[in-house]
Design a protein around this motif. Structure first.
Motif, PDB file in Angstrom:
ATOM      1  N   GLN A 100      59.287 128.604  48.213  1.00 37.88           N
ATOM      2  CA  GLN A 100      60.665 128.334  48.344  1.00 37.88           C
ATOM      3  C   GLN A 100      60.952 128.543  49.834  1.00 37.88           C
ATOM      4  OE1 GLN A 100      62.838 129.692  45.105  1.00 37.88           O
ATOM      5  NE2 GLN A 100      64.674 129.399  46.130  1.00 37.88           N
ATOM      6  N   HIS A 101      60.383 129.648  50.348  1.00 36.80           N
ATOM      7  CA  HIS A 101      60.631 129.971  51.952  1.00 36.80           C
ATOM      8  C   HIS A 101      59.997 129.005  52.917  1.00 36.80           C
ATOM      9  CE1 HIS A 101      60.667 133.492  55.214  1.00 36.80           C
ATOM     10  NE2 HIS A 101      61.698 132.595  55.201  1.00 36.80           N
ATOM     11  N   ALA A 102      58.765 128.803  52.633  1.00 36.62           N
ATOM     12  CA  ALA A 102      58.182 127.798  53.319  1.00 36.62           C
ATOM     13  C   ALA A 102      58.889 126.441  53.540  1.00 36.62           C
ATOM     14  CB  ALA A 102      56.784 127.650  52.931  1.00 36.62           C
ATOM     15  N   SER A 103      59.310 125.859  51.970  1.00 40.70           N
ATOM     16  CA  SER A 103      59.881 124.609  52.084  1.00 40.70           C
ATOM     17  C   SER A 103      61.300 124.647  52.869  1.00 40.70           C
ATOM     18  CB  SER A 103      60.030 124.394  50.641  1.00 40.70           C
ATOM     19  OG  SER A 103      60.922 125.243  49.832  1.00 40.70           O
ATOM     20  N   LEU A 104      61.916 125.878  52.786  1.00 40.20           N
ATOM     21  CA  LEU A 104      63.322 125.833  53.447  1.00 40.20           C
ATOM     22  C   LEU A 104      63.152 125.779  54.989  1.00 40.20           C
ATOM     23  CD1 LEU A 104      66.335 126.719  54.020  1.00 40.20           C
ATOM     24  CD2 LEU A 104      65.586 129.152  53.679  1.00 40.20           C
ATOM     25  N   GLU A 145      52.745 118.010  63.770  1.00 38.41           N
ATOM     26  CA  GLU A 145      51.646 118.661  63.317  1.00 38.41           C
ATOM     27  C   GLU A 145      51.894 120.437  63.525  1.00 38.41           C
ATOM     28  OE1 GLU A 145      51.847 116.310  65.565  1.00 38.41           O
ATOM     29  OE2 GLU A 145      50.628 114.598  64.464  1.00 38.41           O
ATOM     30  N   GLU A 146      52.841 120.622  64.526  1.00 39.89           N
ATOM     31  CA  GLU A 146      52.970 122.076  64.527  1.00 39.89           C
ATOM     32  C   GLU A 146      53.985 122.396  63.475  1.00 39.89           C
ATOM     33  OE1 GLU A 146      53.291 123.259  69.305  1.00 39.89           O
ATOM     34  OE2 GLU A 146      54.737 121.415  68.715  1.00 39.89           O
ATOM     35  N   VAL A 147      54.851 121.443  62.996  1.00 34.39           N
ATOM     36  CA  VAL A 147      55.846 122.021  61.801  1.00 34.39           C
ATOM     37  C   VAL A 147      54.897 121.968  60.638  1.00 34.39           C
ATOM     38  CG1 VAL A 147      57.978 121.022  60.475  1.00 34.39           C
ATOM     39  CG2 VAL A 147      57.816 120.978  63.049  1.00 34.39           C
ATOM     40  N   ASP A 148      54.019 121.175  60.231  1.00 31.33           N
ATOM     41  CA  ASP A 148      53.329 121.044  59.068  1.00 31.33           C
ATOM     42  C   ASP A 148      52.318 122.125  59.257  1.00 31.33           C
ATOM     43  OD1 ASP A 148      54.630 118.644  58.455  1.00 31.33           O
ATOM     44  OD2 ASP A 148      52.836 117.476  58.953  1.00 31.33           O
ATOM     45  N   GLN A 179      50.686 127.769  57.105  1.00 33.84           N
ATOM     46  CA  GLN A 179      50.810 129.422  57.257  1.00 33.84           C
ATOM     47  C   GLN A 179      51.683 130.129  56.378  1.00 33.84           C
ATOM     48  OE1 GLN A 179      47.860 130.413  58.703  1.00 33.84           O
ATOM     49  NE2 GLN A 179      47.540 128.616  59.361  1.00 33.84           N
ATOM     50  N   MET A 180      53.050 129.651  56.288  1.00 34.42           N
ATOM     51  CA  MET A 180      54.019 130.291  55.480  1.00 34.42           C
ATOM     52  C   MET A 180      53.676 130.281  54.110  1.00 34.42           C
ATOM     53  SD  MET A 180      57.591 129.345  57.272  1.00 34.42           S
ATOM     54  CE  MET A 180      58.435 130.455  56.073  1.00 34.42           C
ATOM     55  N   LEU A 181      53.027 129.218  53.766  1.00 37.15           N
ATOM     56  CA  LEU A 181      52.487 129.203  52.084  1.00 37.15           C
ATOM     57  C   LEU A 181      51.332 130.141  51.913  1.00 37.15           C
ATOM     58  CD1 LEU A 181      52.207 125.183  51.631  1.00 37.15           C
ATOM     59  CD2 LEU A 181      54.073 126.901  50.701  1.00 37.15           C
ATOM     60  N   LEU A 182      50.539 130.428  52.836  1.00 39.52           N
ATOM     61  CA  LEU A 182      49.441 131.358  52.820  1.00 39.52           C
ATOM     62  C   LEU A 182      50.039 132.707  52.808  1.00 39.52           C
ATOM     63  CD1 LEU A 182      46.722 129.827  55.159  1.00 39.52           C
ATOM     64  CD2 LEU A 182      46.920 129.867  52.649  1.00 39.52           C
ATOM     65  N   ALA A 230      47.824 125.371  48.800  1.00 36.81           N
ATOM     66  CA  ALA A 230      48.398 125.142  50.247  1.00 36.81           C
ATOM     67  C   ALA A 230      47.678 124.066  50.821  1.00 36.81           C
ATOM     68  CB  ALA A 230      48.256 126.533  50.909  1.00 36.81           C
ATOM     69  N   LYS A 231      46.482 123.823  51.008  1.00 35.91           N
ATOM     70  CA  LYS A 231      45.901 122.925  51.664  1.00 35.91           C
ATOM     71  C   LYS A 231      46.174 121.680  51.277  1.00 35.91           C
ATOM     72  CE  LYS A 231      41.808 125.455  53.214  1.00 35.91           C
ATOM     73  NZ  LYS A 231      40.135 125.564  53.192  1.00 35.91           N
ATOM     74  N   PHE A 232      46.294 121.311  49.683  1.00 32.98           N
ATOM     75  CA  PHE A 232      46.845 120.149  49.057  1.00 32.98           C
ATOM     76  C   PHE A 232      48.137 119.924  49.514  1.00 32.98           C
ATOM     77  CE2 PHE A 232      49.067 117.821  45.940  1.00 32.98           C
ATOM     78  CZ  PHE A 232      48.344 116.721  45.928  1.00 32.98           C
ATOM     79  N   TYR A 233      49.013 120.860  49.722  1.00 33.15           N
ATOM     80  CA  TYR A 233      50.187 120.591  50.308  1.00 33.15           C
ATOM     81  C   TYR A 233      50.465 120.100  51.808  1.00 33.15           C
ATOM     82  CZ  TYR A 233      52.771 122.353  45.980  1.00 33.15           C
ATOM     83  OH  TYR A 233      53.205 122.607  44.771  1.00 33.15           O
ATOM     84  N   LEU A 234      49.566 120.825  52.447  1.00 31.57           N
ATOM     85  CA  LEU A 234      49.425 120.426  53.797  1.00 31.57           C
ATOM     86  C   LEU A 234      49.083 118.908  54.291  1.00 31.57           C
ATOM     87  CD1 LEU A 234      49.561 121.117  56.884  1.00 31.57           C
ATOM     88  CD2 LEU A 234      47.108 121.981  56.650  1.00 31.57           C
TER      89      LEU A 234
END
Length: 275
Positions: A198-202, A219-222, A227-230, A239-243
């Motif tokens: 939730q925090h990373a998605s916000l 690329e920087e935003v993604d 990193q926030m997901l981790l 997290a890698k799949f979401y990236l």
């Protein structure tokens, strides 16, 4: 500030995701009919139910939603000289306070808008009401008056007949420490009981709203999202799949030429330099 370089673009009623869902549904029904021709009536009814389940919640009330979105984006364009990118719904999460993220990725960068601020090495989502002084070309924010920011978590999500939500999961809940502004404008810590992503998605959602004009690349935003997901302790393979998903499919409608951000100053966040 000129509004000539930036146009308001709204989400399409039938977008790529909905087209993919409908196409997959038709192919599945066709396959089932081919394999079991005696049940053609059952499969046709099933197909109508499935297609209608995803299409009707998006179709009914679309004109009103589109009109409201156009009005909000037009006001933003007139105020700032640029407008945020329209976003998908349904918006199931919300905050009614400014969320602050300190990151070296935005050191020395400035950006100001209705919903996103980048200043003093911080990203601020939902900064509060703002007033632009066109004489001095400056903006000030009222940190004492809360506003509300809503987002859908990890995209995409779709309503199915208004009683079920189908889409990308944000995973299980746990306590997270996040940084916010208190009513005095000071940064303080708040413990929230949020889903892992939730925090990373916000942060990702707010940055994507202005992705065509902020001083950060896609690329920087993604990568910040990843990193926030981790950091939220989401398993690395998820997290890698979401990236991969946001890298390949996120914000594919960006213009080839980035517009010039208007020169505007702000004193509301100078205190963050000492944070």
């Amino acid at each position: 500030m000129s509004t000539e370089y930036h146009a308001v673009k709204l989400v399409k009623r039938i977008d790529l995701i909905l087209k993919s869902l409908l196409g997959f549904g038709f192919l599945l029904i066709a396959y089932l009919i081919f394999r079991h021709p005696g049940l053609i009536g059952v499969f046709v009814i099933l197909g109508v139910i499935l297609v209608g389940g995803f299409y009707l919640p998006r179709h009914i009330g679309w004109e009103i939603r589109e009109k409201r979105a156009l009005g909000a984006k037009t006001q933003e364009l007139e105020k700032w000289g640029f407008a945020s990118r329209d976003r998908e719904g349904p918006w199931i999460n919300y905050i009614d306070y400014p969320v602050v993220l300190k990151t070296a990725r935005v050191a020395g960068q400035q950006f100001y808008s209705n919903w996103l601020v980048i200043d003093q090495g911080h990203i601020i989502v939902n900064p509060g009401p703002s007033i632009i002084d066109k004489k001095t070309n400056s903006v000030s924010y009222n940190l004492q008056t809360p506003t509300t920011y809503a987002w859908d978590g990890c995209t995409p999500k779709r309503l199915f007949y208004w009683f079920a939500l189908v889409g990308t999961p944000d995973w299980w809940h746990r306590e997270h420490p996040i940084s916010i502004f208190n009513t005095d404008g000071a940064v303080t810590q708040k413990i929230v009981f949020w889903q892992l992503a939730q925090h990373a998605s916000l942060i990702h959602d707010a940055l994507y709203q202005y992705l065509d004009i902020i001083p950060l690349s896609k690329e920087e935003v993604d990568d910040l999202f990843y990193q926030m997901l981790l950091q939220s302790e989401l398993p690395d393979f998820i997290a890698k799949f979401y990236l991969f998903a946001v890298t390949k499919f996120g914000a594919n409608d960006l213009p080839t030429t980035r517009p010039t951000y208007p020169n505007i100053s702000c004193e509301s966040f100078k205190h963050l330099a000492d944070n």
